[in-house]
Design a protein around this motif. Structure first.
Motif, PDB file in Angstrom:
ATOM      1  N   PRO A  27       0.815  -1.225   0.000  1.00 26.76           N
ATOM      2  CA  PRO A  27       0.000   0.000   0.000  1.00 26.76           C
ATOM      3  C   PRO A  27       0.847   1.273   0.000  1.00 26.76           C
ATOM      4  CG  PRO A  27      -0.857  -1.557   1.595  1.00 26.76           C
ATOM      5  CD  PRO A  27       0.445  -2.103   1.105  1.00 26.76           C
ATOM      6  N   GLU A  28       1.962   1.269   0.720  1.00 24.26           N
ATOM      7  CA  GLU A  28       2.842   2.441   0.742  1.00 24.26           C
ATOM      8  C   GLU A  28       3.466   2.672  -0.633  1.00 24.26           C
ATOM      9  OE1 GLU A  28       4.326   2.397   5.398  1.00 24.26           O
ATOM     10  OE2 GLU A  28       5.489   1.294   3.902  1.00 24.26           O
ATOM     11  N   VAL A  29       3.876   1.603  -1.307  1.00 23.59           N
ATOM     12  CA  VAL A  29       4.472   1.729  -2.640  1.00 23.59           C
ATOM     13  C   VAL A  29       3.452   2.300  -3.618  1.00 23.59           C
ATOM     14  CG1 VAL A  29       5.395   0.432  -4.614  1.00 23.59           C
ATOM     15  CG2 VAL A  29       6.201  -0.074  -2.306  1.00 23.59           C
ATOM     16  N   LEU A  31       0.764   4.104  -2.994  1.00 25.63           N
ATOM     17  CA  LEU A  31       0.475   5.497  -2.674  1.00 25.63           C
ATOM     18  C   LEU A  31       1.645   6.395  -3.068  1.00 25.63           C
ATOM     19  CD1 LEU A  31      -1.550   7.461  -1.514  1.00 25.63           C
ATOM     20  CD2 LEU A  31      -0.684   6.936   0.773  1.00 25.63           C
ATOM     21  N   TRP A  32       2.871   5.950  -2.841  1.00 28.40           N
ATOM     22  CA  TRP A  32       4.040   6.736  -3.194  1.00 28.40           C
ATOM     23  C   TRP A  32       4.111   6.970  -4.700  1.00 28.40           C
ATOM     24  CZ3 TRP A  32       6.884  10.433  -2.017  1.00 28.40           C
ATOM     25  CH2 TRP A  32       8.123  10.667  -2.612  1.00 28.40           C
ATOM     26  N   GLN A  33       3.734   5.978  -5.506  1.00 29.43           N
ATOM     27  CA  GLN A  33       3.754   6.149  -6.963  1.00 29.43           C
ATOM     28  C   GLN A  33       2.858   7.310  -7.397  1.00 29.43           C
ATOM     29  OE1 GLN A  33       2.754   2.238  -8.392  1.00 29.43           O
ATOM     30  NE2 GLN A  33       4.888   1.588  -8.408  1.00 29.43           N
ATOM     31  N   GLU A  34       1.796   7.568  -6.646  1.00 33.94           N
ATOM     32  CA  GLU A  34       0.913   8.691  -6.971  1.00 33.94           C
ATOM     33  C   GLU A  34       1.408  10.001  -6.368  1.00 33.94           C
ATOM     34  OE1 GLU A  34      -1.622   8.531  -9.152  1.00 33.94           O
ATOM     35  OE2 GLU A  34      -0.886   6.481  -9.445  1.00 33.94           O
ATOM     36  N   LEU A  35       1.849   9.961  -5.108  1.00 35.66           N
ATOM     37  CA  LEU A  35       2.251  11.193  -4.429  1.00 35.66           C
ATOM     38  C   LEU A  35       3.557  11.765  -4.965  1.00 35.66           C
ATOM     39  CD1 LEU A  35       1.328  10.392  -0.711  1.00 35.66           C
ATOM     40  CD2 LEU A  35       0.007  11.686  -2.410  1.00 35.66           C
ATOM     41  N   ARG A  36       4.404  10.927  -5.519  1.00 40.72           N
ATOM     42  CA  ARG A  36       5.687  11.415  -6.028  1.00 40.72           C
ATOM     43  C   ARG A  36       5.520  12.246  -7.292  1.00 40.72           C
ATOM     44  NH1 ARG A  36       9.253   6.447  -8.061  1.00 40.72           N
ATOM     45  NH2 ARG A  36      10.745   8.122  -8.028  1.00 40.72           N
ATOM     46  N   LYS A  37       4.351  12.197  -7.901  1.00 43.63           N
ATOM     47  CA  LYS A  37       4.065  12.976  -9.115  1.00 43.63           C
ATOM     48  C   LYS A  37       3.759  14.436  -8.797  1.00 43.63           C
ATOM     49  CE  LYS A  37       2.060   8.958 -11.362  1.00 43.63           C
ATOM     50  NZ  LYS A  37       0.788   8.347 -11.831  1.00 43.63           N
ATOM     51  N   ARG A  38       3.793  14.792  -7.525  1.00 42.86           N
ATOM     52  CA  ARG A  38       3.498  16.147  -7.044  1.00 42.86           C
ATOM     53  C   ARG A  38       2.117  16.628  -7.496  1.00 42.86           C
ATOM     54  NH1 ARG A  38       8.822  19.777  -6.377  1.00 42.86           N
ATOM     55  NH2 ARG A  38      10.124  18.153  -5.536  1.00 42.86           N
ATOM     56  N   LYS A  43       4.517  18.883  -2.730  1.00 43.79           N
ATOM     57  CA  LYS A  43       5.642  17.969  -2.612  1.00 43.79           C
ATOM     58  C   LYS A  43       5.450  17.093  -1.381  1.00 43.79           C
ATOM     59  CE  LYS A  43      10.624  17.740  -2.131  1.00 43.79           C
ATOM     60  NZ  LYS A  43      11.865  18.493  -2.065  1.00 43.79           N
ATOM     61  N   PHE A  44       5.568  15.792  -1.593  1.00 49.12           N
ATOM     62  CA  PHE A  44       5.476  14.832  -0.501  1.00 49.12           C
ATOM     63  C   PHE A  44       6.812  14.132  -0.351  1.00 49.12           C
ATOM     64  CE2 PHE A  44       1.144  15.416  -1.857  1.00 49.12           C
ATOM     65  CZ  PHE A  44       0.421  15.394  -0.687  1.00 49.12           C
ATOM     66  N   ARG A  45       7.155  13.842   0.877  1.00 48.37           N
ATOM     67  CA  ARG A  45       8.348  13.049   1.172  1.00 48.37           C
ATOM     68  C   ARG A  45       7.891  11.718   1.740  1.00 48.37           C
ATOM     69  NH1 ARG A  45      13.042  16.053   1.542  1.00 48.37           N
ATOM     70  NH2 ARG A  45      12.737  18.275   1.428  1.00 48.37           N
ATOM     71  N   ARG A  46       8.699  10.683   1.554  1.00 52.04           N
ATOM     72  CA  ARG A  46       8.345   9.383   2.128  1.00 52.04           C
ATOM     73  C   ARG A  46       9.321   9.021   3.231  1.00 52.04           C
ATOM     74  NH1 ARG A  46      11.036   4.746  -1.342  1.00 52.04           N
ATOM     75  NH2 ARG A  46      12.661   6.004  -2.287  1.00 52.04           N
ATOM     76  N   GLN A  47       8.811   8.333   4.222  1.00 56.48           N
ATOM     77  CA  GLN A  47       9.599   7.900   5.375  1.00 56.48           C
ATOM     78  C   GLN A  47      10.467   9.043   5.882  1.00 56.48           C
ATOM     79  OE1 GLN A  47       8.806   5.303   6.875  1.00 56.48           O
ATOM     80  NE2 GLN A  47       7.603   4.308   5.294  1.00 56.48           N
ATOM     81  N   ARG A  48       9.827  10.139   6.248  1.00 52.11           N
ATOM     82  CA  ARG A  48      10.490  11.358   6.709  1.00 52.11           C
ATOM     83  C   ARG A  48      10.856  11.210   8.175  1.00 52.11           C
ATOM     84  NH1 ARG A  48      11.803  15.571   9.141  1.00 52.11           N
ATOM     85  NH2 ARG A  48      11.750  17.649   8.283  1.00 52.11           N
ATOM     86  N   PRO A  49      12.174  11.190   8.520  1.00 52.10           N
ATOM     87  CA  PRO A  49      12.557  11.099   9.929  1.00 52.10           C
ATOM     88  C   PRO A  49      12.193  12.387  10.660  1.00 52.10           C
ATOM     89  CG  PRO A  49      14.499  11.427   8.569  1.00 52.10           C
ATOM     90  CD  PRO A  49      13.324  11.276   7.634  1.00 52.10           C
ATOM     91  N   THR A  50      11.664  12.240  11.861  1.00 58.39           N
ATOM     92  CA  THR A  50      11.274  13.411  12.630  1.00 58.39           C
ATOM     93  C   THR A  50      11.306  13.083  14.114  1.00 58.39           C
ATOM     94  OG1 THR A  50       9.617  15.135  12.856  1.00 58.39           O
ATOM     95  CG2 THR A  50       8.791  12.933  12.538  1.00 58.39           C
ATOM     96  N   VAL A  69      -0.065   5.240   6.727  1.00 59.19           N
ATOM     97  CA  VAL A  69      -0.799   4.107   6.182  1.00 59.19           C
ATOM     98  C   VAL A  69      -0.758   3.013   7.246  1.00 59.19           C
ATOM     99  CG1 VAL A  69      -0.923   2.405   4.335  1.00 59.19           C
ATOM    100  CG2 VAL A  69      -0.173   4.741   3.835  1.00 59.19           C
ATOM    101  N   ASP A  70      -1.929   2.699   7.796  1.00 62.98           N
ATOM    102  CA  ASP A  70      -2.012   1.759   8.909  1.00 62.98           C
ATOM    103  C   ASP A  70      -2.498   0.394   8.445  1.00 62.98           C
ATOM    104  OD1 ASP A  70      -1.231   3.761  10.592  1.00 62.98           O
ATOM    105  OD2 ASP A  70      -3.231   4.167  11.382  1.00 62.98           O
ATOM    106  N   GLY A  71      -1.667  -0.611   8.678  1.00 62.49           N
ATOM    107  CA  GLY A  71      -2.062  -1.994   8.439  1.00 62.49           C
ATOM    108  C   GLY A  71      -2.858  -2.510   9.627  1.00 62.49           C
TER     109      GLY A  71
END
Length: 144
Positions: A27-29, A31-38, A43-50, A69-71
């Motif tokens: 599911p993360e992959v 969603l990322w394929q769509e969000l990376r298209k801006r 702009k979205f980042r994935r697995q952002r450390p915070t 994204v909750d499993g």
């Protein structure tokens, strides 16, 4: 667009985020394929450390929006309490959290993306903040 205001992650959070980028769930992959298209210019980042050894699944800095994204594991044991504490901490630093069930991403990806974009657009400021030392007030320019 705006300065990234999310709390920075420490060295261990950065290492964890790098590992999680390599081990994303289906599911993360998707969603990322769509969000990376801006979409909508966001702009979205994935697995952002915070913060304190946390990684956000996806993060939109302009909207100060974290997308998780909750499993099914997020509904078991102490996970709901940990997630609530994490969401409260993020809210305290001005970052809203949008939790999306993984089954929704798999079943209705386009609807999930539209929901994320609508939430992000609602959180965008109406105007860009003035740059430090920006233009002088109109009366000082000789305009009236």
């Amino acid at each position: 667009m705006f300065r990234d205001k999310a709390p920075k992650g420490g060295a261990s959070a950065v290492q964890q985020a790098r590992r999680l980028r390599r081990e994303m769930s289906l599911p993360e992959v998707l969603l990322w394929q769509e969000l990376r298209k801006r979409p909508d210019g966001l702009k979205f980042r994935r697995q952002r450390p915070t913060g304190r050894k946390l990684s956000l699944d996806f993060f939109c800095s302009d909207a100060r929006l974290a997308i998780e994204v909750d499993g099914e594991a997020h509904g078991r044991g102490d996970r709901p309490e940990r997630d609530a504490n994490r969401d409260a901490w993020l809210d305290g630093v001005g970052v809203a959290t949008l939790r999306i069930p993984a089954v929704e991403v798999l079943g209705n990806l386009s609807g999930v993306v539209e929901h994320i974009l609508a939430t992000a657009r609602a959180r965008l400021p109406l105007h860009h903040p003035a740059a430090p030392g920006g233009p002088p007030p109109r009366d000082e320019l000789g305009e009236e």
